[in-house]
Design a protein around this motif. Structure first.
Motif, PDB file in Angstrom:
ATOM      1  N   ALA A 160      -1.452  -2.710  13.702  1.00 13.10           N
ATOM      2  CA  ALA A 160      -2.630  -1.969  13.264  1.00 13.10           C
ATOM      3  C   ALA A 160      -2.307  -1.026  12.111  1.00 13.10           C
ATOM      4  CB  ALA A 160      -3.221  -1.177  14.433  1.00 13.10           C
ATOM      5  N   ILE A 161      -1.074  -0.520  12.053  1.00 12.32           N
ATOM      6  CA  ILE A 161      -0.708   0.455  11.023  1.00 12.32           C
ATOM      7  C   ILE A 161      -0.300  -0.221   9.719  1.00 12.32           C
ATOM      8  CG2 ILE A 161       1.010   2.199  10.390  1.00 12.32           C
ATOM      9  CD1 ILE A 161       1.016   3.110  13.287  1.00 12.32           C
ATOM     10  N   PHE A 162       0.564  -1.224   9.793  1.00 12.80           N
ATOM     11  CA  PHE A 162       1.210  -1.712   8.580  1.00 12.80           C
ATOM     12  C   PHE A 162       0.398  -2.745   7.812  1.00 12.80           C
ATOM     13  CE2 PHE A 162       4.908  -0.012  10.869  1.00 12.80           C
ATOM     14  CZ  PHE A 162       5.424   0.802   9.865  1.00 12.80           C
ATOM     15  N   THR A 163      -0.532  -3.433   8.449  1.00 16.87           N
ATOM     16  CA  THR A 163      -1.345  -4.392   7.680  1.00 16.87           C
ATOM     17  C   THR A 163      -2.216  -3.686   6.643  1.00 16.87           C
ATOM     18  OG1 THR A 163      -1.395  -5.792   9.656  1.00 16.87           O
ATOM     19  CG2 THR A 163      -2.857  -6.393   7.854  1.00 16.87           C
ATOM     20  N   PRO A 164      -3.012  -2.661   7.010  1.00 10.88           N
ATOM     21  CA  PRO A 164      -3.794  -1.974   5.973  1.00 10.88           C
ATOM     22  C   PRO A 164      -2.925  -1.153   5.027  1.00 10.88           C
ATOM     23  CG  PRO A 164      -4.081  -0.876   8.088  1.00 10.88           C
ATOM     24  CD  PRO A 164      -3.330  -2.140   8.356  1.00 10.88           C
ATOM     25  N   SER A 165      -1.815  -0.586   5.528  1.00  9.93           N
ATOM     26  CA  SER A 165      -0.940   0.195   4.652  1.00  9.93           C
ATOM     27  C   SER A 165      -0.366  -0.684   3.545  1.00  9.93           C
ATOM     28  CB  SER A 165       0.194   0.820   5.466  1.00  9.93           C
ATOM     29  OG  SER A 165      -0.313   1.656   6.488  1.00  9.93           O
ATOM     30  N   THR A 166       0.018  -1.888   3.899  1.00  7.36           N
ATOM     31  CA  THR A 166       0.539  -2.811   2.895  1.00  7.36           C
ATOM     32  C   THR A 166      -0.539  -3.176   1.876  1.00  7.36           C
ATOM     33  OG1 THR A 166       2.059  -3.736   4.526  1.00  7.36           O
ATOM     34  CG2 THR A 166       1.658  -5.037   2.555  1.00  7.36           C
ATOM     35  N   GLY A 167      -1.770  -3.369   2.343  1.00 11.38           N
ATOM     36  CA  GLY A 167      -2.866  -3.668   1.422  1.00 11.38           C
ATOM     37  C   GLY A 167      -3.087  -2.552   0.413  1.00 11.38           C
ATOM     38  N   LEU A 168      -2.990  -1.296   0.867  1.00 16.45           N
ATOM     39  CA  LEU A 168      -3.141  -0.156  -0.052  1.00 16.45           C
ATOM     40  C   LEU A 168      -2.049  -0.174  -1.116  1.00 16.45           C
ATOM     41  CD1 LEU A 168      -4.065   2.733   2.422  1.00 16.45           C
ATOM     42  CD2 LEU A 168      -5.505   1.840   0.583  1.00 16.45           C
ATOM     43  N   LEU A 169      -0.820  -0.448  -0.715  1.00 14.29           N
ATOM     44  CA  LEU A 169       0.274  -0.477  -1.682  1.00 14.29           C
ATOM     45  C   LEU A 169       0.124  -1.643  -2.656  1.00 14.29           C
ATOM     46  CD1 LEU A 169       3.312   0.429   0.613  1.00 14.29           C
ATOM     47  CD2 LEU A 169       2.255   1.845  -1.159  1.00 14.29           C
ATOM     48  N   ILE A 170      -0.347  -2.779  -2.176  1.00 17.26           N
ATOM     49  CA  ILE A 170      -0.576  -3.915  -3.079  1.00 17.26           C
ATOM     50  C   ILE A 170      -1.620  -3.551  -4.127  1.00 17.26           C
ATOM     51  CG2 ILE A 170      -1.513  -6.257  -3.207  1.00 17.26           C
ATOM     52  CD1 ILE A 170      -0.228  -6.817  -0.499  1.00 17.26           C
ATOM     53  N   ASP A 171      -2.708  -2.898  -3.709  1.00 17.60           N
ATOM     54  CA  ASP A 171      -3.730  -2.468  -4.667  1.00 17.60           C
ATOM     55  C   ASP A 171      -3.164  -1.463  -5.664  1.00 17.60           C
ATOM     56  OD1 ASP A 171      -5.805  -4.038  -3.734  1.00 17.60           O
ATOM     57  OD2 ASP A 171      -6.492  -2.552  -2.285  1.00 17.60           O
ATOM     58  N   TYR A 172      -2.340  -0.532  -5.172  1.00 22.98           N
ATOM     59  CA  TYR A 172      -1.797   0.520  -6.046  1.00 22.98           C
ATOM     60  C   TYR A 172      -0.894  -0.073  -7.120  1.00 22.98           C
ATOM     61  CZ  TYR A 172       0.858   4.611  -7.540  1.00 22.98           C
ATOM     62  OH  TYR A 172       1.459   5.588  -8.296  1.00 22.98           O
ATOM     63  N   PHE A 173      -0.005  -0.981  -6.737  1.00 21.32           N
ATOM     64  CA  PHE A 173       0.951  -1.544  -7.691  1.00 21.32           C
ATOM     65  C   PHE A 173       0.346  -2.683  -8.521  1.00 21.32           C
ATOM     66  CE2 PHE A 173       3.905   0.528  -4.756  1.00 21.32           C
ATOM     67  CZ  PHE A 173       4.789   1.126  -5.648  1.00 21.32           C
ATOM     68  N   SER A 174      -0.901  -3.061  -8.217  1.00 18.94           N
ATOM     69  CA  SER A 174      -1.564  -4.104  -9.013  1.00 18.94           C
ATOM     70  C   SER A 174      -2.502  -3.525 -10.058  1.00 18.94           C
ATOM     71  CB  SER A 174      -2.353  -5.050  -8.087  1.00 18.94           C
ATOM     72  OG  SER A 174      -1.497  -5.694  -7.167  1.00 18.94           O
ATOM     73  N   GLU A 175      -2.686  -2.210 -10.058  1.00 18.20           N
ATOM     74  CA  GLU A 175      -3.587  -1.587 -11.025  1.00 18.20           C
ATOM     75  C   GLU A 175      -3.070  -1.789 -12.446  1.00 18.20           C
ATOM     76  OE1 GLU A 175      -4.219   2.486 -10.158  1.00 18.20           O
ATOM     77  OE2 GLU A 175      -5.289   2.125  -8.271  1.00 18.20           O
ATOM     78  N   GLY A 176      -3.965  -2.176 -13.340  1.00 16.81           N
ATOM     79  CA  GLY A 176      -3.596  -2.389 -14.727  1.00 16.81           C
ATOM     80  C   GLY A 176      -3.031  -3.758 -15.028  1.00 16.81           C
ATOM     81  N   TYR A 177      -2.951  -4.611 -14.018  1.00 20.21           N
ATOM     82  CA  TYR A 177      -2.436  -5.967 -14.221  1.00 20.21           C
ATOM     83  C   TYR A 177      -3.543  -6.985 -13.951  1.00 20.21           C
ATOM     84  CZ  TYR A 177       2.183  -3.789 -14.141  1.00 20.21           C
ATOM     85  OH  TYR A 177       3.265  -3.008 -14.414  1.00 20.21           O
ATOM     86  N   GLN A 178      -3.454  -8.116 -14.616  1.00 22.36           N
ATOM     87  CA  GLN A 178      -4.464  -9.149 -14.432  1.00 22.36           C
ATOM     88  C   GLN A 178      -4.284  -9.898 -13.113  1.00 22.36           C
ATOM     89  OE1 GLN A 178      -4.305 -11.674 -17.892  1.00 22.36           O
ATOM     90  NE2 GLN A 178      -5.404 -10.214 -19.191  1.00 22.36           N
TER      91      GLN A 178
END
Length: 549
Positions: free
Chosen positions: A272-290
């Motif tokens: 329950a904790i790490f699935t959404p946390s990982t999604g947040l990090l993926i969004d953060y490190f994908s900003e500015g990229y196609q």
């Protein structure tokens, strides 16, 4: 002797000492390490595995190739548990086998991130043929280079020709571009104007060679085979890891006391904790990229499994409990027609579960869902399942096993159909409430129903076979068939057809029970279900979970 289910303490003797000879303690350190291990292993798994379907799309695999991958992984989920069980039996201890599986898990799964992305386009060299008319007008004809009916982008083609002609201030050349295709008539793709350009150099020599970018159709190429081989091995190691954790936990509970359900609860918390946390990090490190950057999922997986290596290293695991062979009494069970029907419909429940778990993120990404929202879908299902576990017994006694299994069919239908009709991904929250019924609640009901269907000496065997049919065959076939349905009908229509099939399955199961199967139900006392629950807790051959992997 079964440990006290209400405490993590080992059973105590009359002098106040526990099984290990120590005085009773408020905190049981061995079980703290066990909780930490379950939290880290399942937290790591939920941080990466749910995102692998859309990761396959990001490196260029088609839906058909993804379906083939899931069909192949079906063999790993069927073969890995008996193989890992044999290895544990051979060495007699869990820790060395689990440590090796964890290390190979890290290496193999991280290798998936190193597979190069498939290139969607390639350059094809063509030789245009020039036919001049008056005033530098005429036609340019060439064979269709891209093996498709569509014309190339004329603006791009014009820029390429403009750079090859001889510059001249006053001249303007107009040409009709014609592409010829095999076994078809010529196709006119329109006119191009070459401004301030003279084609005089082309009159004596042929038109210069031109490179045209064509979309590549390279299914089942090296990228696919690299991915399939690595994924096959990594999933084998993951399945072995997950398979070993449950009997390991049962062994420790037998040695140190505690409750199996309480230890498993920490695996759900990690998910329950790490699935959404990982999604947040993926969004953060994908900003500015196609394109989406999935590296955070792989690194979180590595870190959590690396930490679990330390906790497993210090776990006080004794020798394993004697194992019972699930297949030993299989032939006896399959002689009962009502058991075959139960297993048949359990297979379909597994197929629906495998379909939505494999392609849920695909349809949500098509709706424009952020990655953190993808992870929250797992959190909703896991959290809502916790109170459902406490209500299983009273609800089952009042409603009945078959009626609840039918409700599970309808819960799958609501979940699958719901996604086919929404266009805002944030509507996933009410839809995901059905997962607590269709998955977690359903499996507890199914295992206790085995005690009603089978003789007491075959309950454990039937539960083990049911788990293999549901989590192995059902999930694999659902993922495979679902992939080809998406490739043929599109994502939304595939979800819709699968949802309607789930409704039909529930109606058919209820109908067969009313006219035929109910006569096989043994209306036994409460002790029947208590015997099943006790068997679930004590038998190593049973996997009491509804995980997503």
């Amino acid at each position: 002797m079964v440990p006290n289910a209400e405490t993590d303490e080992p059973p105590t003797a009359k002098d106040g000492t526990n099984r290990s000879g120590n005085k009773s303690r408020l905190i049981n350190p061995p079980l703290v390490l066990l909780k930490m291990t379950m939290f880290l292993i399942f937290g790591a798994t939920s941080s990466l595995i749910p995102y692998l379907t859309i990761h396959m799309q990001s490196i260029g695999l088609t839906v058909g190739e993804i379906a083939t991958v899931y069909l192949t992984l079906l063999f790993t989920t069927c073969l890995s548990p008996p193989i890992s069980g044999y290895i544990v039996d051979r060495f007699g201890r869990y820790k060395p086998v689990l440590l090796v599986c964890l290390v190979l898990n890290i290496v193999a799964h991280h290798s998936l991130d190193l597979i190069p992305r498939r290139q969607p386009f390639g350059l094809v060299t063509v030789q245009p043929q020039l036919s001049l008319g008056a005033a530098d007008n005429g036609t340019i004809s060439m064979n269709q280079p891209c093996n498709q009916a569509e014309c190339p982008t004329m603006a791009v083609f014009q820029q390429k020709l403009q750079r090859t002609c001889f510059p001249e201030i006053k001249n303007l050349s107009r040409f009709e571009v014609i592409f010829t295709q095999s076994n078809e008539s010529n196709r006119s793709c329109g006119m191009i104007n070459l401004e301030q350009c003279s084609v005089d150099p082309w009159k004596n020599d042929s038109v210069p060679l031109i490179n045209i970018q064509c979309p590549l159709s390279n299914e089942y190429d090296r990228t696919f085979w690299y991915y399939l081989l690595i994924r096959f091995f990594s999933t084998t190691m993951l399945t072995a890891t997950v398979t070993i954790t449950d009997p390991m936990a049962l062994t420790m509970i037998e040695q140190h006391g505690g409750d199996f359900g309480r230890e498993k609860l920490f695996s759900s918390i990690g998910m329950a904790i790490f699935t959404p946390s990982t999604g947040l990090l993926i969004d953060y490190f994908s900003e500015g990229y196609q394109s989406t950057n999935y590296k955070p999922a792989f690194y979180i997986y590595d870190i959590l499994l690396g930490m679990s290596l330390i906790s497993v290293l210090f776990l006080p695991i004794g020798k394993k409990l004697p194992s019972e062979n699930i297949m030993k009494h299989l032939f006896k069970i399959l002689q009962h027609p009502h058991v075959l029907v139960f297993i048949f419909f359990l297979f379909f429940l597994g197929s629906f579960w495998g379909f939505i778990e494999s392609y849920l993120f695909v349809i949500m990404k098509e709706m424009g869902s952020p990655n953190y929202l993808l992870g929250l879908t797992y959190t909703v299902g896991t959290v809502t399942s916790i109170p459902m576990m406490y209500l299983t017994g009273p609800i089952t006694k009042k409603v009945g096993h078959v009626n609840l299994l039918v409700v599970a069919f309808f819960a799958h239908a609501l979940r699958i159909l719901g996604y086919s009709f929404i266009y805002n991904p944030f509507w996933c929250f009410p839809i995901e409430l059905n997962e607590a019924i269709s998955c977690y609640f359903m499996w507890v009901v199914a295992t206790t129903y085995c005690a009603v269907l089978a003789p007491n000496n075959l309950v454990a065997t039937l539960i083990g076979v049911s788990g293999m049919i549901h989590f192995c065959l059902g999930k694999g076939i659902g993922s495979f068939v679902g992939g080809f349905m998406i490739a043929s009908f599109g994502t939304r229509m595939a979800f819709r057809y699968m949802g309607y099939t789930a409704v039909l399955g529930g109606v058919l199961y209820k109908f067969l029970h009313m006219i035929w199967l109910k006569k096989y139900d043994k209306h036994q006392a409460v002790e029947t279900e208590e015997h099943a629950i006790k068997t679930i807790k004590e038998s190593e051959t049973i996997t009491v979970k509804c995980d997503h992997f």
